[in-house]
Write a protein that holds these residues in place. Structure first.
Motif, mmCIF file in Angstrom:
data_model
loop_
_atom_site.group_PDB
_atom_site.id
_atom_site.type_symbol
_atom_site.label_atom_id
_atom_site.label_comp_id
_atom_site.label_asym_id
_atom_site.label_seq_id
_atom_site.Cartn_x
_atom_site.Cartn_y
_atom_site.Cartn_z
ATOM 1 N N THR A 16 0.857 -1.183 0.000
ATOM 2 C CA THR A 16 0.000 0.000 0.000
ATOM 3 C C THR A 16 0.897 1.238 0.000
ATOM 4 O O THR A 16 2.122 1.143 0.178
ATOM 5 C CB THR A 16 -0.886 0.030 1.254
ATOM 6 O OG1 THR A 16 -0.044 0.172 2.404
ATOM 7 C CG2 THR A 16 -1.750 -1.215 1.374
ATOM 8 N N THR A 17 0.290 2.399 -0.169
ATOM 9 C CA THR A 17 1.066 3.643 -0.127
ATOM 10 C C THR A 17 1.775 3.780 1.211
ATOM 11 O O THR A 17 2.960 4.129 1.262
ATOM 12 C CB THR A 17 0.148 4.854 -0.380
ATOM 13 O OG1 THR A 17 -0.435 4.723 -1.674
ATOM 14 C CG2 THR A 17 0.924 6.162 -0.293
ATOM 15 N N PRO A 28 3.867 8.986 3.511
ATOM 16 C CA PRO A 28 2.874 8.617 2.504
ATOM 17 C C PRO A 28 2.463 9.798 1.630
ATOM 18 O O PRO A 28 2.272 9.661 0.425
ATOM 19 C CB PRO A 28 1.692 8.104 3.333
ATOM 20 C CG PRO A 28 2.313 7.610 4.598
ATOM 21 C CD PRO A 28 3.472 8.542 4.854
ATOM 22 N N LEU A 31 4.691 10.242 -1.420
ATOM 23 C CA LEU A 31 4.360 9.352 -2.539
ATOM 24 C C LEU A 31 3.092 9.812 -3.250
ATOM 25 O O LEU A 31 3.003 9.730 -4.481
ATOM 26 C CB LEU A 31 4.190 7.911 -2.053
ATOM 27 C CG LEU A 31 5.468 7.156 -1.714
ATOM 28 C CD1 LEU A 31 5.135 5.739 -1.251
ATOM 29 C CD2 LEU A 31 6.418 7.121 -2.888
ATOM 30 N N GLU A 32 2.125 10.300 -2.496
ATOM 31 C CA GLU A 32 0.895 10.794 -3.105
ATOM 32 C C GLU A 32 1.183 11.980 -4.014
ATOM 33 O O GLU A 32 0.662 12.066 -5.132
ATOM 34 C CB GLU A 32 -0.119 11.172 -2.016
ATOM 35 C CG GLU A 32 -0.643 9.959 -1.271
ATOM 36 C CD GLU A 32 -1.378 10.294 0.015
ATOM 37 O OE1 GLU A 32 -1.474 11.503 0.370
ATOM 38 O OE2 GLU A 32 -1.847 9.356 0.684
ATOM 39 N N ARG A 35 2.812 10.855 -7.230
ATOM 40 C CA ARG A 35 1.863 10.289 -8.191
ATOM 41 C C ARG A 35 1.217 11.381 -9.027
ATOM 42 O O ARG A 35 0.926 11.193 -10.202
ATOM 43 C CB ARG A 35 0.778 9.471 -7.476
ATOM 44 C CG ARG A 35 1.266 8.135 -6.994
ATOM 45 C CD ARG A 35 0.130 7.165 -6.730
ATOM 46 N NE ARG A 35 -0.886 7.629 -5.814
ATOM 47 C CZ ARG A 35 -0.883 7.422 -4.496
ATOM 48 N NH1 ARG A 35 0.117 6.768 -3.936
ATOM 49 N NH2 ARG A 35 -1.861 7.847 -3.750
ATOM 50 N N TYR A 43 3.587 2.818 -9.964
ATOM 51 C CA TYR A 43 2.531 2.258 -9.123
ATOM 52 C C TYR A 43 1.480 1.617 -10.014
ATOM 53 O O TYR A 43 1.487 1.779 -11.226
ATOM 54 C CB TYR A 43 1.897 3.331 -8.225
ATOM 55 C CG TYR A 43 1.146 4.400 -8.959
ATOM 56 C CD1 TYR A 43 -0.221 4.302 -9.143
ATOM 57 C CD2 TYR A 43 1.799 5.507 -9.470
ATOM 58 C CE1 TYR A 43 -0.926 5.283 -9.813
ATOM 59 C CE2 TYR A 43 1.114 6.501 -10.145
ATOM 60 C CZ TYR A 43 -0.253 6.386 -10.305
ATOM 61 O OH TYR A 43 -0.943 7.357 -10.981
ATOM 62 N N TYR A 52 2.038 -0.611 -4.896
ATOM 63 C CA TYR A 52 3.414 -0.542 -5.373
ATOM 64 C C TYR A 52 4.002 -1.940 -5.301
ATOM 65 O O TYR A 52 3.890 -2.606 -4.270
ATOM 66 C CB TYR A 52 4.249 0.391 -4.491
ATOM 67 C CG TYR A 52 3.845 1.840 -4.579
ATOM 68 C CD1 TYR A 52 4.469 2.697 -5.476
ATOM 69 C CD2 TYR A 52 2.842 2.360 -3.762
ATOM 70 C CE1 TYR A 52 4.105 4.029 -5.555
ATOM 71 C CE2 TYR A 52 2.473 3.691 -3.834
ATOM 72 C CZ TYR A 52 3.120 4.522 -4.731
ATOM 73 O OH TYR A 52 2.763 5.842 -4.813
#
Length: 72
Positions: A16-17, A28, A31-32, A35, A43, A52
């Motif tokens: 997961t993230t 987190p 990573l968001e 994206r 992803y 991921y």
């Protein structure tokens, strides 16, 4: 003292993230944002869930290897 492994991810290559961020020692939210703006690890979307693959996380990290601060 050793940490107990997370049984939910044993043998499962997808993260997961939150798990991917912990693996990369990032937040987190980082990573968001990656994206949205690009530059982050590859992803996948499994339905509405972002996942991921552990190999993609390692590959992304490998691309960032440096041996001096003048490598940029």
């Amino acid at each position: 003292m050793t940490e107990e492994p997370d049984i939910s991810t044993l043998g499962n290559p997808f993260r997961t993230t939150k798990e991917a961020a912990a693996f990369l020692k990032l937040k987190p939210n980082t990573l968001e944002k990656m994206r949205v703006y690009g530059g982050g690890p590859i992803y996948r979307k499994h339905g509405r869930h972002v996942r991921y693959h552990i190999d993609d996380l390692n590959a992304w990290s490998d691309l960032r290897k440096k041996d001096s601060t003048s490598d940029d």
